[in-house]
Design an enzyme around this catalytic site. Structure first.
Site, PDB file in Angstrom:
ATOM      1  N   HIS A  78      19.265  -3.477   4.140  1.00 19.44           N
ATOM      2  CA  HIS A  78      17.910  -4.001   4.356  1.00 19.44           C
ATOM      3  C   HIS A  78      16.996  -2.869   4.825  1.00 19.44           C
ATOM      4  O   HIS A  78      15.926  -2.641   4.264  1.00 19.44           O
ATOM      5  CB  HIS A  78      17.928  -5.136   5.376  1.00 19.44           C
ATOM      6  CG  HIS A  78      16.577  -5.464   5.948  1.00 19.44           C
ATOM      7  ND1 HIS A  78      15.581  -6.019   5.192  1.00 19.44           N
ATOM      8  CD2 HIS A  78      16.055  -5.276   7.185  1.00 19.44           C
ATOM      9  CE1 HIS A  78      14.496  -6.179   5.942  1.00 19.44           C
ATOM     10  NE2 HIS A  78      14.756  -5.720   7.157  1.00 19.44           N
ATOM     11  N   ASP A 107      -6.725  13.997 -12.950  1.00 26.34           N
ATOM     12  CA  ASP A 107      -5.338  13.574 -12.724  1.00 26.34           C
ATOM     13  C   ASP A 107      -4.804  14.339 -11.536  1.00 26.34           C
ATOM     14  O   ASP A 107      -5.548  15.040 -10.862  1.00 26.34           O
ATOM     15  CB  ASP A 107      -4.464  13.808 -13.964  1.00 26.34           C
ATOM     16  CG  ASP A 107      -3.308  12.823 -14.026  1.00 26.34           C
ATOM     17  OD1 ASP A 107      -2.369  12.998 -13.242  1.00 26.34           O
ATOM     18  OD2 ASP A 107      -3.356  11.879 -14.838  1.00 26.34           O
ATOM     19  N   TRP A 143      20.838   2.531   8.920  1.00 24.60           N
ATOM     20  CA  TRP A 143      20.084   3.512   8.135  1.00 24.60           C
ATOM     21  C   TRP A 143      20.089   4.882   8.810  1.00 24.60           C
ATOM     22  O   TRP A 143      19.825   5.879   8.168  1.00 24.60           O
ATOM     23  CB  TRP A 143      18.646   3.026   7.892  1.00 24.60           C
ATOM     24  CG  TRP A 143      17.676   3.335   8.978  1.00 24.60           C
ATOM     25  CD1 TRP A 143      17.510   2.649  10.133  1.00 24.60           C
ATOM     26  CD2 TRP A 143      16.736   4.414   9.021  1.00 24.60           C
ATOM     27  NE1 TRP A 143      16.532   3.234  10.897  1.00 24.60           N
ATOM     28  CE2 TRP A 143      16.039   4.319  10.231  1.00 24.60           C
ATOM     29  CE3 TRP A 143      16.416   5.454   8.144  1.00 24.60           C
ATOM     30  CZ2 TRP A 143      15.051   5.222  10.604  1.00 24.60           C
ATOM     31  CZ3 TRP A 143      15.426   6.344   8.521  1.00 24.60           C
ATOM     32  CH2 TRP A 143      14.751   6.222   9.745  1.00 24.60           C
ATOM     33  N   SER A 173      12.629  13.371  -4.836  1.00 22.82           N
ATOM     34  CA  SER A 173      11.417  12.671  -5.270  1.00 22.82           C
ATOM     35  C   SER A 173      10.303  12.824  -4.246  1.00 22.82           C
ATOM     36  O   SER A 173       9.158  13.145  -4.583  1.00 22.82           O
ATOM     37  CB  SER A 173      11.748  11.194  -5.486  1.00 22.82           C
ATOM     38  OG  SER A 173      10.589  10.423  -5.545  1.00 22.82           O
ATOM     39  N   SER A 174      10.645  12.628  -2.961  1.00 23.36           N
ATOM     40  CA  SER A 174       9.620  12.693  -1.911  1.00 23.36           C
ATOM     41  C   SER A 174       9.031  14.092  -1.809  1.00 23.36           C
ATOM     42  O   SER A 174       7.817  14.255  -1.663  1.00 23.36           O
ATOM     43  CB  SER A 174      10.219  12.315  -0.560  1.00 23.36           C
ATOM     44  OG  SER A 174      10.659  11.005  -0.581  1.00 23.36           O
ATOM     45  N   HIS A 257      11.457  10.684  13.209  1.00 26.08           N
ATOM     46  CA  HIS A 257      10.192  10.269  13.798  1.00 26.08           C
ATOM     47  C   HIS A 257       8.988  10.600  12.925  1.00 26.08           C
ATOM     48  O   HIS A 257       8.131   9.741  12.732  1.00 26.08           O
ATOM     49  CB  HIS A 257      10.009  10.691  15.244  1.00 26.08           C
ATOM     50  CG  HIS A 257       9.058   9.740  15.896  1.00 26.08           C
ATOM     51  ND1 HIS A 257       9.434   8.507  16.344  1.00 26.08           N
ATOM     52  CD2 HIS A 257       7.722   9.781  16.026  1.00 26.08           C
ATOM     53  CE1 HIS A 257       8.379   7.848  16.761  1.00 26.08           C
ATOM     54  NE2 HIS A 257       7.311   8.602  16.579  1.00 26.08           N
ATOM     55  N   GLU A 259       9.100  10.500   9.918  1.00 25.00           N
ATOM     56  CA  GLU A 259       9.241   9.451   8.907  1.00 25.00           C
ATOM     57  C   GLU A 259       8.485   8.189   9.325  1.00 25.00           C
ATOM     58  O   GLU A 259       7.866   7.522   8.503  1.00 25.00           O
ATOM     59  CB  GLU A 259      10.734   9.145   8.711  1.00 25.00           C
ATOM     60  CG  GLU A 259      11.044   7.903   7.905  1.00 25.00           C
ATOM     61  CD  GLU A 259      10.734   8.058   6.431  1.00 25.00           C
ATOM     62  OE1 GLU A 259      10.451   9.188   6.007  1.00 25.00           O
ATOM     63  OE2 GLU A 259      10.763   7.038   5.718  1.00 25.00           O
ATOM     64  N   TYR A 261       5.777   8.087  10.974  1.00 25.82           N
ATOM     65  CA  TYR A 261       4.359   8.298  10.688  1.00 25.82           C
ATOM     66  C   TYR A 261       4.096   8.378   9.191  1.00 25.82           C
ATOM     67  O   TYR A 261       3.006   8.041   8.728  1.00 25.82           O
ATOM     68  CB  TYR A 261       3.849   9.532  11.437  1.00 25.82           C
ATOM     69  CG  TYR A 261       3.929   9.307  12.922  1.00 25.82           C
ATOM     70  CD1 TYR A 261       3.311   8.187  13.477  1.00 25.82           C
ATOM     71  CD2 TYR A 261       4.661  10.127  13.753  1.00 25.82           C
ATOM     72  CE1 TYR A 261       3.422   7.909  14.814  1.00 25.82           C
ATOM     73  CE2 TYR A 261       4.771   9.855  15.094  1.00 25.82           C
ATOM     74  CZ  TYR A 261       4.150   8.744  15.623  1.00 25.82           C
ATOM     75  OH  TYR A 261       4.274   8.461  16.954  1.00 25.82           O
ATOM     76  N   SER A 272      -9.188   2.286   7.171  1.00 22.32           N
ATOM     77  CA  SER A 272     -10.513   2.904   7.270  1.00 22.32           C
ATOM     78  C   SER A 272     -11.359   2.651   6.031  1.00 22.32           C
ATOM     79  O   SER A 272     -12.547   2.949   6.031  1.00 22.32           O
ATOM     80  CB  SER A 272     -10.367   4.414   7.498  1.00 22.32           C
ATOM     81  OG  SER A 272      -9.722   4.640   8.724  1.00 22.32           O
ATOM     82  N   HIS A 306      12.884  10.719  21.878  1.00 24.54           N
ATOM     83  CA  HIS A 306      12.693   9.437  22.564  1.00 24.54           C
ATOM     84  C   HIS A 306      13.539   8.340  21.921  1.00 24.54           C
ATOM     85  O   HIS A 306      13.613   7.247  22.437  1.00 24.54           O
ATOM     86  CB  HIS A 306      11.205   9.046  22.658  1.00 24.54           C
ATOM     87  CG  HIS A 306      10.562   8.650  21.373  1.00 24.54           C
ATOM     88  ND1 HIS A 306       9.250   8.898  21.088  1.00 24.54           N
ATOM     89  CD2 HIS A 306      11.036   8.026  20.273  1.00 24.54           C
ATOM     90  CE1 HIS A 306       8.950   8.440  19.901  1.00 24.54           C
ATOM     91  NE2 HIS A 306      10.016   7.911  19.386  1.00 24.54           N
ATOM     92  N   HIS A 307      14.176   8.664  20.793  1.00 21.74           N
ATOM     93  CA  HIS A 307      15.151   7.725  20.218  1.00 21.74           C
ATOM     94  C   HIS A 307      16.515   7.882  20.868  1.00 21.74           C
ATOM     95  O   HIS A 307      17.443   7.182  20.516  1.00 21.74           O
ATOM     96  CB  HIS A 307      15.285   7.972  18.712  1.00 21.74           C
ATOM     97  CG  HIS A 307      14.033   7.695  17.942  1.00 21.74           C
ATOM     98  ND1 HIS A 307      13.772   6.480  17.361  1.00 21.74           N
ATOM     99  CD2 HIS A 307      12.955   8.463  17.689  1.00 21.74           C
ATOM    100  CE1 HIS A 307      12.605   6.522  16.765  1.00 21.74           C
ATOM    101  NE2 HIS A 307      12.075   7.713  16.946  1.00 21.74           N
ATOM    102  N   THR A 332      -3.973   7.428  18.591  1.00 24.45           N
ATOM    103  CA  THR A 332      -3.853   6.108  17.991  1.00 24.45           C
ATOM    104  C   THR A 332      -4.932   5.183  18.522  1.00 24.45           C
ATOM    105  O   THR A 332      -5.540   4.406  17.770  1.00 24.45           O
ATOM    106  CB  THR A 332      -2.453   5.517  18.277  1.00 24.45           C
ATOM    107  OG1 THR A 332      -1.483   6.531  18.009  1.00 24.45           O
ATOM    108  CG2 THR A 332      -2.173   4.326  17.413  1.00 24.45           C
ATOM    109  N   LYS A 335      -8.162   5.744  16.856  1.00 21.28           N
ATOM    110  CA  LYS A 335      -8.269   5.106  15.542  1.00 21.28           C
ATOM    111  C   LYS A 335      -8.618   3.624  15.684  1.00 21.28           C
ATOM    112  O   LYS A 335      -9.492   3.112  14.984  1.00 21.28           O
ATOM    113  CB  LYS A 335      -6.967   5.274  14.754  1.00 21.28           C
ATOM    114  CG  LYS A 335      -6.578   6.718  14.561  1.00 21.28           C
ATOM    115  CD  LYS A 335      -5.623   6.921  13.426  1.00 21.28           C
ATOM    116  CE  LYS A 335      -6.287   6.761  12.105  1.00 21.28           C
ATOM    117  NZ  LYS A 335      -7.250   7.825  11.801  1.00 21.28           N
ATOM    118  N   ARG A 454      21.323  -5.484  19.316  1.00 14.20           N
ATOM    119  CA  ARG A 454      21.004  -5.530  17.898  1.00 14.20           C
ATOM    120  C   ARG A 454      22.216  -5.099  17.091  1.00 14.20           C
ATOM    121  O   ARG A 454      23.184  -4.581  17.639  1.00 14.20           O
ATOM    122  CB  ARG A 454      19.799  -4.628  17.605  1.00 14.20           C
ATOM    123  CG  ARG A 454      20.068  -3.185  17.889  1.00 14.20           C
ATOM    124  CD  ARG A 454      18.808  -2.349  17.895  1.00 14.20           C
ATOM    125  NE  ARG A 454      18.350  -2.027  16.548  1.00 14.20           N
ATOM    126  CZ  ARG A 454      17.741  -0.885  16.207  1.00 14.20           C
ATOM    127  NH1 ARG A 454      17.549   0.059  17.115  1.00 14.20           N
ATOM    128  NH2 ARG A 454      17.337  -0.670  14.986  1.00 14.20           N
TER     129      ARG A 454
END
Lengths: 535, 274
Positions: A78, A107, A143, A173-174, A257, A259, A261, A272, A306-307, A332, A335, A454
């Site tokens: 998932h 293009d 994951w 790809s990324s 991390h 990732e 963002y 925006s 922080h993880h 943040t 924004k 979890r």
């Protein structure tokens, strides 16, 4: 170089394919963008149904027709599918479709590389799904795939190895997509268009592409090491051979991390556009928004541990990473206030896109505030690995990224197809998603604070009521998803036609170039490439 | 057209279009991208089957390699052909930027290996090199390092000669670069063989061996790709497919070769000297 004298050869006759062959060989950024979005929608159904299996098991853990091993597979896949095969491709899809239009280009810089980036999604996706049919099923390690759980000893099947390989290939790809976006934005802007004249979605894509370019290779490297540990029995993360599993966590989150963002900055860019559009105002505080995006991008590389507050890092490191994580709340906040100011005093049109946009603000602010309290070490240690974290990450990833994607879909669908999505169905979709979302994820805060871990297929009996309540809420999200999918399929052929360039009538307040070409735009985008006057 | 009807917006439109027929600016379709993606998928599957001990069909491995190489070459040829009717300075600039960004991401992959090495050494291990690991012989790799650094210079001279119109000289310097690259690889291969045969030093006996073989091996893989690149450039020089204006492959191969060289200098310092 004396290029001025070089006579250019005449362009060859344009080749034209039709039907399937056209889609397989196209290098048109708009068609590729649409293929990304379709890919993402298809996988959203798969990933969503995986989540349904998780909730089914948790409705009553005594029903053992979903075995704990299968529950672990569903949980892992998932997350993997939603992150790598839904949210990331969806934002790349919107970026592909919109960035060349927004900067006045015909293009992307490398149209063929663009097609390659899309097609490079297919083999790893097939590999990922094929892993269900290997002995032992797909990956079960989550994951994040921490060793030693993901090592050969505890995950002996082929599933985990296929998972590593597929993520490495998705990385190609990324990275190629990121290179393409960066060059396109740097070199393909309409003549005279300065960096500070680019629409904010383009800025968001620019920052995201930098994060992809620098963070994804770290994941590729660390998964090469993990795969090598599994297959060739090397010692990178094996304590018995002198390796260190904690280092895996450091390297993984150094990617992980940014990732986060990568999956939210494009949604910021979308907001925006959408929020000021339906308040019929120009965006407030453009420069502040650009600096906020950029500083979130830079800070994103300085907060990874922080993880890992409970993984055994030094108190000094805990204080450092706690502080940098808290600082991210500042840009943040800039924004969020800018979005609110963009709507202030406007005449607000509560279209479906706007509802998703407003829903985004509410849910994302809750998720963001959760993030602030989680950055405080003692609180994080108390709720680490509980459902509080699940609530937090879904508030930012579903309430943030997915709501943003939905707003973008309702907003730009007329541009992409020349037809409007049904507002009536959109209204149903929004309320089902919004209420369903709060129904499912709000109680998880309570479960987390009460201590439900979890990623576990069982729970103590006192958690039964809330878990059943949450599982029932899944049906609302399912209904919303069905309505949305029907709306898309139906409206492509039968929606209200909007051939005019500016169906939302916003060109008098916002000057974004995509609303100045027909809907859908011709293959060459602009009959005449627009020219900006300096200043 | 519609673009003019909304001229309230900031951009003013160019009076003279560069091209009379705008449809000529739409990018051409191409089958190479999807074929290359397919090839990488087939190759990765074949690699996986071999690595996990399945008796993968040799045919599948071969098909994977061909499906990678043929589309890659076809793609490169198409780009070279397309550039002949586009502004050469502009296409050169965007290709160069794209290639440099790509190298940046390559650098980040190497960065993850360096980070692993330095973290284990300074943050985890009690002794370094770990007990039981051999003392690495540095004199032969040092010679290899010098040769690789020299090859960066010979390539630069080749590039310089080609821009100056001295094609024969450029070819000779390029040939010298290729030979130096091959000698470097041979030295590395000898070093590996020596360590394995006499010191019984393998990648699976400990983290030091894993790092040593992966970092030098991953770099060696890049040298191999770089050599293929150089051979391609030599072939294109030989056939006169490049000139003072169109020589992007010469420049790209130069960046790649310098990159491989710089990474090796760091590698040599971190693995052999530090």
């Amino acid at each position: 170089m004396s290029s001025a004298e070089v006579a250019l050869a005449a362009a060859p006759e344009a080749k034209h394919y039709t039907g399937l062959l056209d889609w397989l060989t196209t290098t048109d950024h708009k068609k590729i963008g649409l293929m990304y979005l379709i890919f993402s929608l298809v996988n959203a159904w798969v990933g969503g149904l995986f989540a349904g299996m998780v909730r089914l098991r948790l409705y009553d853990p005594n029903w053992n027709f979903i075995k704990p091993e299968f529950f672990n597979q569903m949980l892992t896949m998932h997350a993997t599918v939603m992150i790598f095969m839904v949210v990331m491709p969806a934002f790349v899809g919107f970026g592909n479709y919109l960035v060349p239009l927004m900067i006045g280009a015909r293009d992307m810089a490398f149209p063929k590389l663009n097609a390659f980036s899309f097609w490079m999604l297919i083999p790893p996706s097939l590999m990922m799904y094929a892993s269900f049919f290997t002995v032992g099923g797909s990956a079960q390690g989550g994951w994040w795939s921490y060793p030693p759980l993901s090592g050969a000893e505890f995950s002996p099947g082929a599933g985990e190895s296929l998972w590593c390989l597929a993520i490495i290939l998705l990385g190609i790809s990324s990275i190629m997509g990121a290179v393409n976006f960066l060059v396109t934005i740097a070199d393909m802007r309409a003549p005279g268009m300065g960096w500070m004249q680019m629409p904010l979605f383009v800025w968001a894509t620019e920052i995201t592409a930098w994060l992809l370019l620098l963070a994804v290779p770290i994941l590729s490297g660390v998964l090469v090491m993990l795969l090598s540990d599994r297959i060739f029995h090397t010692g990178f993360f094996q304590p018995g051979l002198g390796g260190d599993p904690l280092l895996y966590q450091h390297l993984f989150w150094f990617f992980g991390h940014p990732e986060v963002y990568i999956m939210i900055l494009p949604a910021f860019g979308i907001m925006s556009h959408v929020l000021p559009a339906f308040a019929h105002k120009p965006v407030f505080g453009y420069k502040g928004m650009v600096y906020a995006l950029a500083s979130i991008g830079v800070l994103g590389f300085m907060v990874w541990a922080h993880h890992m507050f409970t993984s055994g890092i030094s108190p000094e490191a805990q204080i450092f990473f706690s502080t940098t994580s808290l600082i991210i709340a500042v840009p943040t906040g800039v924004k969020v206030y800018s979005w609110l100011a963009s709507m202030w005093g406007g005449t607000i049109d509560f279209s479906a896109a706007m509802k998703f946009g407003l829903g985004f603000i509410g849910l994302f602010v809750i998720g963001g505030l959760n993030g602030v309290v989680l950055a405080i070490v003692p609180f994080d240690i108390a709720v680490h690995n509980t459902y509080f974290i699940v609530a937090h990450l879904h508030f930012v990833l579903f309430g943030g990224s997915v709501m943003g994607l939905m707003a973008a879909t309702y907003f730009w669908f007329p541009k992409m197809t020349g037809r409007r999505l049904s507002e009536k169905l959109g209204n149903w979709h929004f309320w089902l998603f919004f209420i369903g979302f709060l129904w499912v994820f709000t109680p998880m805060h309570i479960l987390g604070i009460e201590g439900m871990p979890r990623r576990v297929a069982f729970y103590r009996p006192e958690f039964t009521d809330l878990n059943r309540f949450i599982s029932l809420g899944f049906l609302l999200l399912l209904a919303g998803g069905l309505i949305f999918t029907y709306n898309v399929i139906h409206s492509i052929r039968h929606g209200e036609p909007t051939p005019e360039p500016d169906p939302w009538k916003i060109n008098d307040v916002q000057q974004s170039l995509e609303w100045m070409v027909p809907s859908p735009p011709p293959a060459w985008n602009f009959d005449e490439v627009p020219v900006y006057e300096e200043g | 057209m519609a673009t003019e009807s909304h001229s309230a917006a900031a951009p003013a439109h160019a009076a003279a279009a560069a091209h009379a027929d705008p449809s000529a600016h739409a990018p051409q379709p191409s089958a190479w991208p999807i074929l290359l993606a397919l090839g990488i998928g087939v190759f990765a599957t074949a690699f996986f089957l071999v690595a996990t001990g399945f008796n993968a069909l040799p045919l599948l491995v071969l098909a994977g390699i061909l499906l990678v190489l043929i589309p890659a070459l076809g793609w490169a040829t198409t780009i070279a052909a397309e550039r002949r009717h586009q502004d050469p300075n502009y296409t050169f600039a965007i290709l160069r930027r794209g290639f440099l960004y790509f190298l940046l991401s390559e650098g980040a992959i190497f960065g993850s290996f360096f980070a692993h090495n330095l973290y284990i050494r300074f943050g985890h291990a009690t002794t370094w090199p770990p007990l039981g690991a051999p003392r690495l012989e540095t004199s032969l790799p040092a010679i290899g390092t010098l040769l690789l650094v020299l090859s960066s210079f010979t390539y630069h001279w080749s590039h310089h000669a080609f821009i100056g119109g001295k094609r024969a000289l450029a070819k000779n310097w390029l040939l010298a670069t290729i030979i130096l690259g091959v000698v470097f690889l041979a030295i590395q291969g000898y070093d590996w063989g020596f360590l394995k045969a006499f010191d019984k030093f393998t990648y699976s006996q400990g983290v030091f061996g894993s790092q040593f073989y992966w970092m030098t091996g991953f770099h060696g893989l890049h040298v191999c790709v770089g050599l293929l690149f150089l051979v391609l450039v030599y072939w294109r020089m030989e056939r006169g497919e490049m000139n003072q204006t169109y020589h992007f492959s010469l420049t790209a191969a130069e960046y790649y070769w310098h990159f491989v060289d710089i990474v090796w200098i760091f590698l040599f310092f971190v693995i052999y000297l530090l």
